[in-house]
Design an enzyme around this catalytic site. Structure first.
Site, PDB file in Angstrom:
ATOM      1  N   HIS A 105       0.812  -1.214   0.000  1.00  9.33           N
ATOM      2  CA  HIS A 105       0.000   0.000   0.000  1.00  9.33           C
ATOM      3  C   HIS A 105       0.850   1.271   0.000  1.00  9.33           C
ATOM      4  O   HIS A 105       0.331   2.346  -0.284  1.00  9.33           O
ATOM      5  CB  HIS A 105      -0.943   0.001   1.206  1.00  9.33           C
ATOM      6  CG  HIS A 105      -2.382   0.153   0.824  1.00  9.33           C
ATOM      7  ND1 HIS A 105      -3.019  -0.728  -0.001  1.00  9.33           N
ATOM      8  CD2 HIS A 105      -3.311   1.102   1.142  1.00  9.33           C
ATOM      9  CE1 HIS A 105      -4.274  -0.356  -0.158  1.00  9.33           C
ATOM     10  NE2 HIS A 105      -4.470   0.764   0.508  1.00  9.33           N
ATOM     11  N   TYR A 123      -5.695  12.595   1.260  1.00 10.00           N
ATOM     12  CA  TYR A 123      -4.420  12.955   0.649  1.00 10.00           C
ATOM     13  C   TYR A 123      -4.274  14.459   0.472  1.00 10.00           C
ATOM     14  O   TYR A 123      -3.214  14.937   0.065  1.00 10.00           O
ATOM     15  CB  TYR A 123      -4.260  12.263  -0.707  1.00 10.00           C
ATOM     16  CG  TYR A 123      -4.241  10.771  -0.603  1.00 10.00           C
ATOM     17  CD1 TYR A 123      -3.112  10.102  -0.156  1.00 10.00           C
ATOM     18  CD2 TYR A 123      -5.355  10.005  -0.941  1.00 10.00           C
ATOM     19  CE1 TYR A 123      -3.089   8.714  -0.046  1.00 10.00           C
ATOM     20  CE2 TYR A 123      -5.339   8.617  -0.839  1.00 10.00           C
ATOM     21  CZ  TYR A 123      -4.205   7.986  -0.391  1.00 10.00           C
ATOM     22  OH  TYR A 123      -4.181   6.627  -0.280  1.00 10.00           O
ATOM     23  N   HIS A 166     -11.560   5.200  -6.040  1.00 11.74           N
ATOM     24  CA  HIS A 166     -12.282   5.423  -4.790  1.00 11.74           C
ATOM     25  C   HIS A 166     -13.758   5.632  -5.074  1.00 11.74           C
ATOM     26  O   HIS A 166     -14.127   6.385  -5.982  1.00 11.74           O
ATOM     27  CB  HIS A 166     -11.723   6.647  -4.056  1.00 11.74           C
ATOM     28  CG  HIS A 166     -10.369   6.399  -3.449  1.00 11.74           C
ATOM     29  ND1 HIS A 166      -9.471   7.415  -3.187  1.00 11.74           N
ATOM     30  CD2 HIS A 166      -9.755   5.250  -3.066  1.00 11.74           C
ATOM     31  CE1 HIS A 166      -8.378   6.908  -2.662  1.00 11.74           C
ATOM     32  NE2 HIS A 166      -8.527   5.603  -2.577  1.00 11.74           N
TER      33      HIS A 166
END
Length: 515
Positions: free
Chosen positions: A459, A494, A485
């Site tokens: 990840h 983010y 997403h």
């Protein structure tokens, strides 16, 4: 080298006529063994079979009633037979083994009728042999798979067990049985490692037969609480939960039932006590525990088995989604990791293609594990990814990623019937079993590149791709599209990693000023 066997596995018609004389029967038996009558082996078989036939005559046992129980009686009998003397136990065991081969010969000739409960067993064994060949195993291992499948078939017939009764319990009995089967193999009881090997091989063979429809699948006989079974069915049919979600929810619900009993007896104090106990046992999964318990309570309330007020007995857990920064790696370090991937061996070519997919497209480990050959559209340059949302997404295939995959397919991927894109480098050539294998590839690559202080999971590439795209000027919507997403809130985490941009809009700390 194929294992020698005395089993034909062909259904023999029942013999109507009486068996021939012992001499003629024994001559036919030696002929089936491909043994010359003057050989030392023939002398040993002759002594065993003639002794056995004499013992049968003294006790009035007919040939058509012979089975392993009769052979065991013969092995343990205190010999008083005319013309024969008592023998040592070790010799008697060898004597009984030859007798069991003789009994198997009578079964194959139709003098003893056995109902195996399976049609064309010989054909299934031949098809299984072809499947083992397709796995491209080393010769010793492929021979072991075939030999163990035949041994299991022999043991079932010796035990007079039909194939319809084969389940996990029967496999366990076979794995630990004290072998006296009529076949060339090690006698007696195996060590634990040998039992584990038997168990693994036979599970593979039984799964093959069930896939072919030769034997019916056996449903797991697990005692499931009626409320738990109804809840799991409700999750599947009405909530659209995936199998992975149901597997994760079920153990927690089972524990809840075990701790509190029937739902009609539940109260707020008991629920809080159960929650406190489970939260101490699994502190890292407290939020998921709250979700599972509340979901189960809502189902029970809807069924009228719980008071609605009990839903408030589960305490809330504060979750600060934006309290930490996602860990990431700068673009120069990403390129350093990629350049550290050698391509001298087939496994290294495969690993580099996986690293490039992680770095360029930010795929999850499960996405790469489940990727199939048909998911790549070479003409349009697109890659189809099936993510956690169970819907397919089309992503562009970068040039260097496509070149790495093409090199793997043309030079390093084994020739196998499995349609998954990435396979294990050693036989049997199957798909990667879990995401942990891809995490291991990442860990080995980081160790090879000499980079320390980074998480070893896959990840880290996903976080790094999102962070570097934002710093390069990409919008949150573009990042969410690449990372697939389903919610903009997931991509919003983010937004706080662009520290230079945040510094421009940050206000000075008020210091000691009064409120």
């Amino acid at each position: 080298m194929p294992t020698r066997s005395f089993a034909s596995f062909r259904p023999a018609p029942r013999r109507i006529e009486d068996p021939p004389s012992p001499d003629a029967l024994f001559t036919a038996f030696l002929s089936s063994l491909s043994v010359d009558e003057g050989a030392a082996c023939a002398v040993l078989y002759s002594a065993a079979v003639r002794h056995f036939l004499s013992w049968l005559g003294l006790r009035g046992i007919a040939l058509e009633t012979l089975d392993d129980h009769v052979a065991h009686r013969f092995e343990k009998h205190r010999c008083r037979c005319p013309g024969y003397s008592a023998q040592e136990p070790a010799y008697k065991a060898d004597l009984a083994a030859r007798v069991r081969r003789f009994i198997r010969f009578l079964e194959d000739q139709g003098y003893i009728v056995v109902a195996d409960g399976i049609d064309d067993l010989g054909g299934h064994l031949a098809a299984y042999s072809h499947q083992i060949d397709a796995l491209q195993l080393v010769e010793a291992l492929s021979g072991a798979y075939r030999s163990e499948a035949e041994h299991f078939a022999i043991w079932l017939r010796v035990s007079r067990r039909p194939w319809t009764e084969v389940d996990e319990g029967v496999i366990e009995q076979y794995a630990g049985h004290y072998c006296r089967c009529p076949a060339f193999r090690k006698r007696g009881k195996l060590a634990s490692s040998g039992m584990k090997r038997r168990r693994r091989f036979i599970r593979h063979f039984v799964a093959f037969l069930r896939d072919r429809g030769a034997i019916a699948p056996v449903e797991a006989k697990l005692e499931v609480h009626p409320d738990v079974a109804a809840y799991l069915g409700w999750l599947k049919q009405h909530r659209g939960a995936t199998d992975a979600t149901i597997r994760r929810y079920r153990p927690e619900v089972d524990r809840l039932i075990a701790m509190l009993g029937a739902p009609v007896l539940w109260d707020a104090a008991g629920l809080r006590s159960a929650f406190a106990r489970r939260s101490k046992e699994t502190p890292g999964s407290v939020s998921l525990l709250v979700t599972i318990m509340r979901s189960f309570l809502r189902f029970l309330i809807g069924q009228g088995q719980c008071r609605p007020a009990l839903l408030h007995a589960i305490p809330s857990v504060q979750r600060y989604r934006l309290s930490t920064l996602p860990r990431y790696v700068d673009p120069a370090t990403i390129e350093r990791i990629i350049s550290a991937c050698p391509t001298d061996r087939p496994v290294q070519i495969r690993d580099k293609a996986i690293i490039l997919l992680l770095a360029r497209l930010g795929l999850r480990a499960s996405d790469i594990r489940d990727m199939r050959l048909d998911d790549i559209d070479w003409r349009s340059g697109h890659l189809i990814v099936k993510g956690k949302s169970r819907r397919s997404e089309r992503l562009p295939l970068p040039q260097d990623v496509g070149d790495a995959i093409l090199t793997y397919l043309s030079t390093a991927r084994p020739k196998a019937i499995d349609r998954h894109l990435f396979l294990r480098a050693h036989a049997p050539f199957r798909s990667l079993s879990s995401s942990a294998e891809i995490a291991g590839i990442v860990a080995r690559t980081l160790e090879r590149s000499g980079i320390e202080g980074l998480p070893t999971g896959s990840h880290i590439f996903r976080h790094s791709l999102a962070t570097n795209m934002l710093r390069a000027g990409a919008g949150l919507e573009s990042v969410g599209t690449i990372l697939r997403h389903s919610s903009p809130e997931t991509t919003a985490i983010y937004a706080k990693v662009d520290l230079p941009m945040l510094m421009k809009i940050a206000q000075p700390w008020p210091g000691d000023l009064s409120c």
